[in-house]
Every structure is written in structure tokens, then in C-alpha cells.
Enzyme design. Structure first.
Site, PDB file in Angstrom:
ATOM      1  N   LEU A  51       1.511  -5.938   1.985  1.00  0.00           N
ATOM      2  CA  LEU A  51       0.326  -6.386   1.249  1.00  0.00           C
ATOM      3  C   LEU A  51      -0.234  -5.295   0.336  1.00  0.00           C
ATOM      4  O   LEU A  51      -1.092  -5.576  -0.505  1.00  0.00           O
ATOM      5  CB  LEU A  51      -0.786  -6.818   2.228  1.00  0.00           C
ATOM      6  N   ASP A  64      -2.249   2.272   5.273  1.00  0.00           N
ATOM      7  CA  ASP A  64      -3.186   2.000   4.172  1.00  0.00           C
ATOM      8  C   ASP A  64      -3.688   3.328   3.620  1.00  0.00           C
ATOM      9  O   ASP A  64      -3.997   4.243   4.376  1.00  0.00           O
ATOM     10  CB  ASP A  64      -4.360   1.173   4.715  1.00  0.00           C
ATOM     11  N   GLY A 119      -7.169  -3.633   4.182  1.00  0.00           N
ATOM     12  CA  GLY A 119      -7.769  -4.445   3.123  1.00  0.00           C
ATOM     13  C   GLY A 119      -8.309  -5.747   3.693  1.00  0.00           C
ATOM     14  O   GLY A 119      -8.233  -6.008   4.893  1.00  0.00           O
ATOM     15  N   PHE A 120      -8.816  -6.546   2.814  1.00  0.00           N
ATOM     16  CA  PHE A 120      -9.437  -7.823   3.197  1.00  0.00           C
ATOM     17  C   PHE A 120      -8.429  -8.737   3.932  1.00  0.00           C
ATOM     18  O   PHE A 120      -8.627  -9.071   5.105  1.00  0.00           O
ATOM     19  CB  PHE A 120     -10.020  -8.451   1.914  1.00  0.00           C
ATOM     20  N   ILE A 121      -7.334  -9.080   3.289  1.00  0.00           N
ATOM     21  CA  ILE A 121      -6.389 -10.016   3.930  1.00  0.00           C
ATOM     22  C   ILE A 121      -5.647  -9.315   5.071  1.00  0.00           C
ATOM     23  O   ILE A 121      -5.464  -9.869   6.154  1.00  0.00           O
ATOM     24  CB  ILE A 121      -5.384 -10.590   2.903  1.00  0.00           C
ATOM     25  N   TYR A 126      -0.276  -7.015 -14.338  1.00  0.00           N
ATOM     26  CA  TYR A 126      -0.307  -7.346 -12.917  1.00  0.00           C
ATOM     27  C   TYR A 126       0.740  -8.427 -12.585  1.00  0.00           C
ATOM     28  O   TYR A 126       1.564  -8.253 -11.689  1.00  0.00           O
ATOM     29  CB  TYR A 126      -1.700  -7.822 -12.495  1.00  0.00           C
ATOM     30  N   THR A 156       1.849   1.634  -8.062  1.00  0.00           N
ATOM     31  CA  THR A 156       1.724   1.145  -6.683  1.00  0.00           C
ATOM     32  C   THR A 156       2.522  -0.145  -6.512  1.00  0.00           C
ATOM     33  O   THR A 156       3.271  -0.311  -5.545  1.00  0.00           O
ATOM     34  CB  THR A 156       0.241   0.841  -6.341  1.00  0.00           C
TER      35      THR A 156
END
Ligand code: UDP
Length: 322
Positions: free
Chosen positions: A76, A31, A10-12, A149, A95
């Protein structure tokens, strides 16, 4: 040290992988590519100290294998963005809860250390800014999907501290505030990559609501450095920390104008009511600003990249010409 990063494509996660590899660490990522992308790890995939397993944190057998062969876990992997949570609530909740439960249970079983990424979303509609770690979580009705969330992340935090207290699991929780940087996609609704793409393509820049909502944006390199520094601090375990940049606080109206100016765009800035942007019953947070006193005194954290520099780095990295 051998480090596992769930959600490492992912991005981070991909920025964190690069940071650790540059410092001589061995990095494995897990991932399922649900929102991660192999493009994000294209630069590091052949690095001798890097490996990647494509699977989910919901797959316990695989998770057990990868946790066993690493010393530290940056967890993450999670549902990404308000849009995903609203459109796929069952998957997102599963998740965030089951995935984290698996990670904590196995880490405890095999005596590994964990850093869990939570979110400023846990403060919900609390209006007393800036939020400090002891501020109340004020979540709304379960009929409003957005709150799921913050609720799942809050439960993740409760489970983390339960493992810390009952099983002695060394775990740190961080609450991230609107992290931005190259490789973040606008696909899941995040405002900065969306506005930059719209501005560079000459499309209208879509401000939702009246645009007076306030956010604090933090550059990804500052976030990654803070997470790694915390992990090295024995007294940070069993604690929760905000990671954000109060200097990067701006209204969404001002953000739209700033991005338009930095991209030299001719795009119009338009306002779209929330009901049209998301769906009926959507609730936005009016203000979200971190108090970072706790992490500052723990690791002397001071974000280095200001908002304008961060936006320019993202614009430069977008590959689109201005
Ligand atoms: N937003 C916006 N236009 C967009 C996308 C987002 O005005 O095209 C607003 C959104 O309603 C929120 C803020 O920008 O008030 C930040 O949204 P994002 O989804 O990036 O993060 P959030 O802070 O809501 O988790």
C-alpha cells in the site's frame, strides 16, 4: 499466516492491520511515516501479533529483511493524494515506481504473494463511465502533473503483470475508488475529511470548480474485506479488480450539502476555481464511477456501508462535537 503491510501506518493500511489481527493473523507493517501516522496504529501497537518497522520501501536492505520473514505482502505504500503528487512530483514518482519495483522483485526472489493497490486514477480522463477493468487509460500531457500519479500506478500494474507472466509471481492488482473512513486526513486534499472538518469547525465548505464532478465513495471496511477475500482466491492472481461502491456515487455539490446536513453545520458552501485551489494547468476528472461486476463474480463482493452511514461513522470518529 504472516502478513506484511507496506504503508501500514496509513489510513487504509491501519484498518487492514486491525482486520487481520482480529482474525488471528500476524501482521508486520513497514512505513516511513511520510504520510502515515503512529496515531493510526495506537490501538494495535502493543498487540502480541503486531510489529512495526519505520523505514521506506526504497531501503532495499530493510525491505529484503521484512519480506523474507512474511508470507504475504499487501503493498500500500505510495504517494498519497492529488495534492502531494502535484507539490512533490519527484518524490511521489520515485516512491510509486522504485518502491513497487523493489517489492515485486524481492517478493519474486523469495517466493511471496503480493496484492498491489493501484488506483482509479489509471482511467484518467476517460469519460465512459462506469469504468470496467478493460476500459482504456486516457492520460493527459506529462506537462500536467496530475497525470503522473495515474501513469506511475499504471506502470506498477504493467510491472506486476510482467512478474506474473515471466517469473510466476502470484500478484493481484486492485484499483481503489475514493476510499473513505475514520483516520483519513484532509491534509492531502481528500474531499470527505476536508469537508467534515470544515463543517464541524464552522468554516466555509470549499467546493472546487462547479461541483458537478462525480465520485463514488467506498467505506474503508468494505475495501479491506474485499482485499483480504481476493487474496484467498487462487484464481484472482494475475488479475486486476476495481474496488468501489457504485451506490456511493454523488456530485461534489451534493456531497457538500449532505455533509452540512449530517453535521448540522452552519457553514457556507463556497465554490473555488481550480486555478486557485491547486495551481495553473490543473485538470480534474469529471466523472469517476466503478463497474464492480468482475469482483462481484470473483468473491461475491457487495459493499455493506452506504455513503450516509459511512459519513456518520467518520463524523462520530472525528472527536469533534456536533
Ligand atoms: N474537492 C473539492 N474541495 C476540496 C477537496 C477536493 O471540491 O476541498 C474535489 C476535487 O477537486 C475532486 C473531488 O473533490 O473533484 C475529489 O477529490 P479528492 O482529492 O478527494 O479525490 P480525487 O478523486 O480527485 O482523487
Amino acid at each position: 499466516m504472516k502478513t506484511l503491510i507496506t504503508g501500514g501506518c496509513g489510513f487504509i493500511g491501519s484498518h487492514l492491520s486491525e482486520y487481520l489481527l482480529e482474525r488471528g493473523e500476524r501482521v508486520e507493517v513497514l512505513d516511513d511515516l511520510s504520510s502515515g501516522d503512529l496515531q493510526n496504529i495506537a490501538r494495535i501497537k502493543d498487540h502480541p501479533n503486531f510489529s512495526c518497522t519505520i523505514d521506506s520501501v526504497l531501503n532495499r536492505a530493510i525491505l529484503e529483511k521484512v519480506i523474507k520473514r512474511n508470507d504475504f505482502i499487501f503493498h500500500l505504500a505510495a504517494a498519497v493524494g492529488v495534492r502531494m503528487v502535484i507539490e512533490e512530483p519527484i518524490k511521489s514518482i520515485r516512491t510509486n515506481i522504485e518502491g513497487t519495483q523493489n517489492v515485486l522483485e524481492l517478493a519474486s526472489c523469495f517466493k511471496k504473494k503480493v496484492l498491489l493497490t493501484s488506483s482509479s486514477e489509471v482511467y484518467g480522463k476517460n469519460e465512459k463511465i462506469p469504468f470496467s477493468e478493460s476500459s482504456d487509460s486516457l492520460l493527459g500531457s506529462p506537462k500536467v502533473r496530475r497525470w503522473s500519479y495515474g501513469c506511475t500506478k499504471l506502470l506498477d500494474e504493467f510491472i506486476s503483470f510482467a512478474y506474473f507472466q515471466e517469473k510466476g509471481l502470484p500478484v493481484i492488482v486492485v484499483r481503489l475508488f475514493n476510499t473513505i473512513g475514520p483516520r483519513q486526513t484532509g491534509k492531502y486534499g481528500m474531499v470527505v475529511p476536508k469537508f467534515i472538518e470544515q463543517a464541524l469547525n464552522g468554516e466555509p465548505i470549499t467546493v472546487f470548480g462547479d461541483g458537478k464532478q462525480l465520485r463514488s465513495f467506498t467505506y474503508v471496511a468494505d475495501v479491506v474485506e474485499a482485499m483480504v477475500s481476493l487474496a484467498k482466491e487462487p484464481s484472482a492472481y494475475g488479475e486486476v479488480f476495481n474496488i468501489g461502491n457504485p451506490q456511493g456515487t454523488i456530485t461534489i455539490n451534493e456531497l457538500a450539502k449532505l455533509i452540512k446536513r449530517l453535521t448540522k453545520s452552519e457553514s457556507k458552501i463556497i465554490h473555488i476555481p481550480y486555478q486557485k485551489a491547486y495551481r495553473e494547468g490543473f485538470v480534474d476528472m469529471e466523472r469517476r464511477v466503478p463497474d464492480i461486476g468482475k469482483i462481484q463474480s470473483q468473491i461475491n463482493f457487495s459493499p455493506r456501508v452506504n455513503l450516509q452511514e459511512a459519513l456518520l461513522k467518520i463524523i462520530k470518529g472525528s472527536g469533534l462535537n456536533i
